[in-house]
Design an enzyme around this catalytic site. Structure first.
Site, PDB file in Angstrom:
ATOM      1  N   GLY A   1      41.436  62.726  58.644  1.00 25.85           N
ATOM      2  CA  GLY A   1      42.767  62.248  58.285  1.00 25.85           C
ATOM      3  C   GLY A   1      43.368  61.436  59.406  1.00 25.85           C
ATOM      4  O   GLY A   1      43.035  61.613  60.579  1.00 25.85           O
ATOM      5  N   LYS A   2      44.284  60.502  59.024  1.00 23.85           N
ATOM      6  CA  LYS A   2      44.848  59.631  60.032  1.00 23.85           C
ATOM      7  C   LYS A   2      46.291  59.303  59.686  1.00 23.85           C
ATOM      8  O   LYS A   2      46.625  59.064  58.532  1.00 23.85           O
ATOM      9  CB  LYS A   2      44.025  58.338  60.144  1.00 23.85           C
ATOM     10  CG  LYS A   2      44.403  57.450  61.328  1.00 23.85           C
ATOM     11  CD  LYS A   2      43.444  56.269  61.440  1.00 23.85           C
ATOM     12  CE  LYS A   2      43.789  55.423  62.661  1.00 23.85           C
ATOM     13  NZ  LYS A   2      42.849  54.273  62.799  1.00 23.85           N
TER      14      LYS A   2
ATOM     15  N   SER B   1      50.285  57.633  61.586  1.00 21.15           N
ATOM     16  CA  SER B   1      50.788  56.569  62.462  1.00 21.15           C
ATOM     17  C   SER B   1      50.656  56.914  63.932  1.00 21.15           C
ATOM     18  O   SER B   1      50.467  56.037  64.776  1.00 21.15           O
ATOM     19  CB  SER B   1      52.255  56.282  62.127  1.00 21.15           C
ATOM     20  OG  SER B   1      52.391  55.912  60.770  1.00 21.15           O
TER      21      SER B   1
ATOM     22  N   GLY C   1      48.798  59.844  65.152  1.00 21.59           N
ATOM     23  CA  GLY C   1      47.754  60.801  65.472  1.00 21.59           C
ATOM     24  C   GLY C   1      46.695  60.871  64.399  1.00 21.59           C
ATOM     25  O   GLY C   1      46.770  60.186  63.372  1.00 21.59           O
TER      26      GLY C   1
ATOM     27  N   LYS D   1      44.457  68.566  65.144  1.00 22.58           N
ATOM     28  CA  LYS D   1      45.465  67.516  65.055  1.00 22.58           C
ATOM     29  C   LYS D   1      45.701  66.955  66.446  1.00 22.58           C
ATOM     30  O   LYS D   1      46.068  67.684  67.372  1.00 22.58           O
ATOM     31  CB  LYS D   1      46.769  68.086  64.474  1.00 22.58           C
ATOM     32  CG  LYS D   1      47.794  67.040  64.110  1.00 22.58           C
ATOM     33  CD  LYS D   1      48.936  67.662  63.302  1.00 22.58           C
ATOM     34  CE  LYS D   1      49.902  66.600  62.817  1.00 22.58           C
ATOM     35  NZ  LYS D   1      50.966  67.180  61.954  1.00 22.58           N
TER      36      LYS D   1
ATOM     37  N   ASP E   1      60.279  68.982  54.128  1.00 28.49           N
ATOM     38  CA  ASP E   1      59.285  67.948  53.815  1.00 28.49           C
ATOM     39  C   ASP E   1      58.272  68.452  52.788  1.00 28.49           C
ATOM     40  O   ASP E   1      57.080  68.155  52.881  1.00 28.49           O
ATOM     41  CB  ASP E   1      58.570  67.510  55.099  1.00 28.49           C
ATOM     42  CG  ASP E   1      57.900  66.148  54.946  1.00 28.49           C
ATOM     43  OD1 ASP E   1      58.287  65.392  54.031  1.00 28.49           O
ATOM     44  OD2 ASP E   1      57.001  65.832  55.740  1.00 28.49           O
TER      45      ASP E   1
ATOM     46  N   LYS F   1      56.196  68.411  49.705  1.00 29.74           N
ATOM     47  CA  LYS F   1      55.629  67.435  48.774  1.00 29.74           C
ATOM     48  C   LYS F   1      54.155  67.781  48.599  1.00 29.74           C
ATOM     49  O   LYS F   1      53.575  68.517  49.416  1.00 29.74           O
ATOM     50  CB  LYS F   1      55.795  66.014  49.304  1.00 29.74           C
ATOM     51  CG  LYS F   1      55.196  65.781  50.682  1.00 29.74           C
ATOM     52  CD  LYS F   1      55.496  64.375  51.181  1.00 29.74           C
ATOM     53  CE  LYS F   1      54.926  64.136  52.581  1.00 29.74           C
ATOM     54  NZ  LYS F   1      55.221  62.787  53.081  1.00 29.74           N
TER      55      LYS F   1
ATOM     56  N   ASN G   1      51.714  67.761  51.533  1.00 32.96           N
ATOM     57  CA  ASN G   1      51.863  68.761  52.590  1.00 32.96           C
ATOM     58  C   ASN G   1      51.512  70.168  52.131  1.00 32.96           C
ATOM     59  O   ASN G   1      51.814  71.141  52.827  1.00 32.96           O
ATOM     60  CB  ASN G   1      53.298  68.740  53.133  1.00 32.96           C
ATOM     61  CG  ASN G   1      53.544  67.541  54.024  1.00 32.96           C
ATOM     62  OD1 ASN G   1      52.604  66.895  54.488  1.00 32.96           O
ATOM     63  ND2 ASN G   1      54.806  67.223  54.261  1.00 32.96           N
TER      64      ASN G   1
END
Length: 702
Positions: free
Chosen positions: A399-400, A402, A404, A419, A513, A515, A518
Site C-alpha cells: 500500500g502507498k 502521500s 508513507g 507502516k 475517519d 469509511k 479504513n
C-alpha cells in the site's frame, strides 16, 4: 422577583434584612397586607433601562409564579400545618398515640416538602438564576415563597439543604461554577458549602470552571482553598482541561500558583500534551524554563551546603584519626587504641555514607541540566535498541499514500504490516501530530476489532509502526468486487465496528475517519479498524470538544461542514454512512461535484432502497440524523442506544466480542510489489536533530 437577575451577596443579604424588617419586633407574625401598604408594592409599569429593578416582591404580587415551582399544585396541602397547629392546642384531652400520629403525619409532610425544595434549589442554580436559588436556603423566604398564612409559625427546618445533590452528584456550587456565576458562587461559599465536593465523574466545581473556561469562578475557588490539583475519573486536572480547550487565561493563572503540580492522566499524558494554541505553548515553555532554573538553583545551594558540611566533617575526623595513629606509637596507649578502634570504624563508615550522599547530589545536579519533557511518558531506551528495521524481513510493498507506505514484513515466522512514514514530508506539511495521534491511540487500545500496534521505532529519516497484518484487504476493495454486500453480512460487520467505536469512546477518543477503506478484514474474516491519524483524544461529550475540519469528502457529517464543533456523535453518523454504502454500493447523498455533494449532505432528502429491511432503514435514518443532538447514540448511553435498537434485537453482543460470528474468510490475493523496498535498507543513523521523543513502543501482550 426577576428570576433571571444575578444577585450579589450584598443584595441577597439586603433582601433578607428587608423581609425580616417586615415582621413585628415583638411578635413572630408577618404584618397583614393592610399593614404592609406603607412599604409599597411593585406595580406593572414601563421603566427605563437605567432604572434599578426590584430584587424581590411582596407576597401580594404574582411574581413568584415565575419560579415555576414543580410542587405548586401541592402547596394547598401544606395548609394542614396550620390546622394541625390549631388542633394541637385544642387536643390536650386526646390520647397520647393520637398526638404522636398527628405529629408524624405533619413531619412526613415537611420531609416531602424539603425534598421538593432541594430539587427546586438545584434546578434554579442549574438555570443560573441566583436570586431564585438563594431564596430556598432561608426559612423566612421559603415561608413567603410558599404563600403560607402569617399565623403559621416559621419552621426553621423548612428550607433547602446547601449540600443537596442531583442524580449525577452535582451540587449548586457545581452548577454555579459551570455557569460562571460569581455572585452565586460567593453566596454559596458564604453559606459554607463544600468546595471540593465531587460528582459521579469525580469533577469538583473548580474542574468544571476549568472545563467551561470560567476564569472568575475558578479564581474565587482557588483563592478560598479549592484543590487545584484534583483529578477526575479520567485523571484530568484543571490544567489538562485548560490546555485542551485553549483557555489561555486559565493556563496562565494556574501556572502562577506554586501549589500546581504537573500530573499525568489515565492515558499517561501531561497537560501540555493537549496544547494546540501557540501562545499557550509559549506560556508553558516559559513556565518549564523558570521551573528548571529554580530547581537547578535549589539543588546547587543544597549541594554547596552539603559539600561544606562534608568538608568540615572530614577535616574534624581526619584530625581525630591522625591523633589516634600518633598515640599508637606509644606502647602505653596500645590498650586505648584497641578500645577506640570501634569508634574509628564507625567514623570511617560515616565518611563513606557522606561520600555516597555527595555523589547522589552531584548526580541530581547533573540531571537538572537536561530538558524535562512533561508531554510524553518516556519509554526505556532499551526498547529502541532491541527493535530495529534489520530485524524484519521485508517481503514487498502492499500500500502507498502521500506521506508513507505499507509493507508486508516477516519476523519469527509471523507476518506484519509495516507502516513507514517519511519524517521530512511529515514535518514539511505539519502532519507530525497526526502520526503521533495514531501511535498514541494504538498504544492505549487493545480490542479484538482494532488493529494492534506491535512495535514502533524510528530511523534517522523514517517513523515506523509494525501492525497486525490483515490479509483480507479493506472493505473498499471488497465493494469494488461485490458492488454491494448482503444485509446479514453487513449487519455482522456493523456489529463489530460498533464495539470498536464503543471502546474508543469509553477512552474519550473519537475516530472521525470511518469509511470502508479504513476497515480491514483479518484472516478469519472479521472487521478491524485501522488508520487513526484523524482521531482526537480527550473528547468527553457527544456534540462538542473538537473543532477541526477533517475527514474524507464523501464522509463528512453535517456538523463538520457547518464547522459548529463536533463530538462522539460524529462517529455514529459515519457508521450510518458506511452501513448505507455497504448495502447500496455508494455513500448517501453522493455526487461527483464536491459543492453539490456538500449541499446534498446538508439539505437533500435521504433515499433508502426498499430492499433493505424496515428496521435497517429505520436504523440508517436514526444514524444519519442531521442534528447531532437528536442522532441515535448522542445520549448519555452512547453505543448502548444503538445496540438496543430493534435492528439488533437478535444479536448476542458477548458472542460478537468473542469473535464467534461466522464470517466468510478472505480468499482474495494481496498484490505485493517486491521491487519497492530496496531504499529502506539504508544504514540507521539516529541523529539528535531528527529524533522524535516518545515514539518507541513495544506491545507486551502477544
Amino acid at each position: 422577583m426577576n428570576g433571571h437577575r444575578k444577585l450579589t451577596l450584598y443584595e441577597y443579604q439586603t433582601k433578607l434584612r428587608q423581609i425580616q424588617e417586615h415582621r413585628s419586633p415583638k411578635s413572630n407574625k408577618f404584618h397583614t397586607p393592610q399593614q404592609k401598604v406603607n412599604f409599597g408594592s411593585p406595580k406593572t409599569q414601563i421603566v427605563s433601562k437605567k432604572q434599578e429593578q426590584r430584587l424581590f416582591s411582596d407576597r401580594s404580587t404574582s411574581t413568584y409564579q415565575n419560579l415555576n415551582l414543580p410542587f405548586s399544585s401541592k402547596i394547598p396541602k401544606f395548609s394542614k400545618l396550620q390546622s394541625l397547629d390549631e388542633e394541637s392546642k385544642q387536643s390536650e384531652t386526646l390520647i397520647k398515640h393520637q398526638i404522636v400520629e398527628q405529629k408524624s403525619s405533619k413531619q412526613e409532610g415537611i420531609d416531602k416538602l424539603r425534598i421538593q425544595l432541594n430539587e427546586q434549589f438545584l434546578k434554579e442554580s442549574s438555570c443560573n438564576r441566583a436570586g431564585a436559588c438563594l431564596q430556598f436556603l432561608e426559612p423566612t423566604l421559603v415561608h413567603n415563597l410558599l404563600n403560607l398564612s402569617p399565623k403559621v409559625k416559621i419552621n426553621s427546618g423548612l428550607r433547602a439543604s446547601i449540600s443537596s445533590k442531583d442524580l449525577n452528584g452535582n451540587t449548586a456550587l457545581h452548577f454555579a461554577a459551570r455557569n460562571g456565576n460569581t455572585h452565586l458562587v460567593q453566596a454559596l461559599l458564604y453559606k459554607e458549602i463544600q468546595i471540593d465536593e465531587q460528582n459521579e465523574d469525580k469533577m469538583t466545581p473548580l474542574l468544571l470552571s476549568a472545563y467551561y473556561g470560567k476564569l472568575e469562578t475558578l479564581q474565587i475557588l482557588v483563592n478560598v482553598g479549592a484543590n487545584i490539583n484534583h483529578q477526575d475519573i479520567h485523571g484530568n486536572s484543571a490544567l489538562h482541561y485548560a490546555c485542551k480547550f485553549n483557555f489561555k487565561s486559565i493556563v496562565q493563572f494556574l501556572l502562577q500558583k506554586e501549589s500546581v503540580v504537573l500530573l499525568k492522566n489515565l492515558d499517561q499524558k501531561y497537560p501540555d500534551y493537549y496544547i494546540e494554541d501557540s501562545e499557550i505553548a509559549q506560556i508553558f515553555k516559559d513556565y518549564l524554563e523558570q521551573s528548571k532554573k529554580k530547581q537547578t538553583k535549589e539543588v546547587t545551594i543544597q549541594t554547596i551546603q552539603t559539600e561544606t558540611i562534608l568538608k568540615m566533617f572530614q577535616r574534624k575526623n581526619v584530625k581525630q584519626i591522625k591523633n589516634l595513629i600518633k598515640t599508637s606509637k606509644s606502647q602505653n596507649n596500645l590498650d586505648k587504641i584497641q578500645e577506640s578502634s570501634p569508634k574509628v570504624k564507625q567514623l570511617q563508615t560515616k565518611l563513606q555514607q557522606l561520600e555516597q550522599f555527595k555523589t547522589q547530589m552531584q548526580g541530581l545536579k547533573r540531571q537538572t541540566t537536561f530538558s524535562t519533557n512533561y508531554s510524553e511518558s518516556c519509554k526505556n531506551l532499551k526498547d529502541e535498541e532491541e527493535t530495529s528495521l534489520s530485524q524484519f524481513q521485508i517481503l514487498g510493498l502492499i500500500g502507498k499514500g502521500s506521506f508513507g507506505q505499507v509493507y508486508l514484513v516477516k519476523r519469527l515466522n509471523q507476518f506484519y504490516a509495516m507502516k513507514v512514514l517519511d519524517k521530512t514530508m511529515i514535518l514539511k506539511h505539519n502532519l507530525f501530530r497526526y502520526a503521533q495521534t495514531e501511535r498514541n491511540v494504538l498504544s492505549v487500545t487493545s480490542h479484538p476489532f482494532i488493529v494492534k500496534l506491535r512495535y514502533a521505532f524510528q530511523t534517522s529519516d523514517k517513523l515506523i509502526m509494525i501492525l497486525d497484518f490483515c490479509p483480507g484487504g479493506d472493505m473498499g476493495q471488497l465493494l469494488e468486487e461485490k458492488k454491494r454486500l448482503p444485509e446479514e453480512l453487513v449487519k455482522n460487520y456493523i456489529c463489530e465496528v460498533i464495539l470498536a467505536l464503543e471502546d474508543l469512546h469509553q477512552r474519550d477518543i473519537i475516530y472521525r475517519d470511518l469509511k470502508p477503506e479504513n476497515i480491514v478484514i483479518d484472516a478469519d474474516g472479521h472487521a478491524m479498524l485501522t488508520d487513526f491519524g484523524l482521531s482526537k483524544e480527550g473528547i468527553f461529550d457527544a456534540n462538542q470538544g473538537a473543532k477541526s475540519f477533517c475527514g474524507s469528502v464523501a464522509y463528512l457529517a453535517p456538523e463538520m461542514l457547518k464547522r459548529q464543533g463536533h463530538g462522539k456523535a460524529v462517529d455514529w453518523y459515519l457508521l450510518g454512512v458506511v452501513m448505507y454504502e455497504l448495502l447500496v454500493g455508494v455513500p448517501p447523498y453522493y455526487d461527483n461535484e464536491k459543492e453539490q455533494l456538500f449541499h446534498n449532505i446538508e439539505n437533500a432528502i435521504l433515499k433508502i432502497p426498499s430492499y433493505i429491511s424496515s428496521e435497517g432503514r429505520n436504523l440508517i435514518k436514526s444514524l444519519l440524523q442531521r442534528n447531532p443532538i437528536k442522532r441515535l447514540g448522542s445520549g448519555v448511553g452512547d453505543s448502548k442506544e444503538i445496540k438496543q435498537h430493534p435492528y439488533f434485537s437478535d444479536v448476542d453482543w458477548v458472542k460478537v466480542k468473542n469473535k464467534e460470528l461466522e464470517l466468510p474468510k478472505p480468499t482474495r490475493k494481496i498484490r505485493i510489489d517486491t521491487q519497492a523496498s530496496h531504499n529502506l535498507f539504508q544504514p540507521e543513523h539516529l541523529e539528535l536533530s531528527s529524533h522524535v521523543n516518545g515514539w518507541s513502543y513495544v506491545h507486551t501482550e502477544f
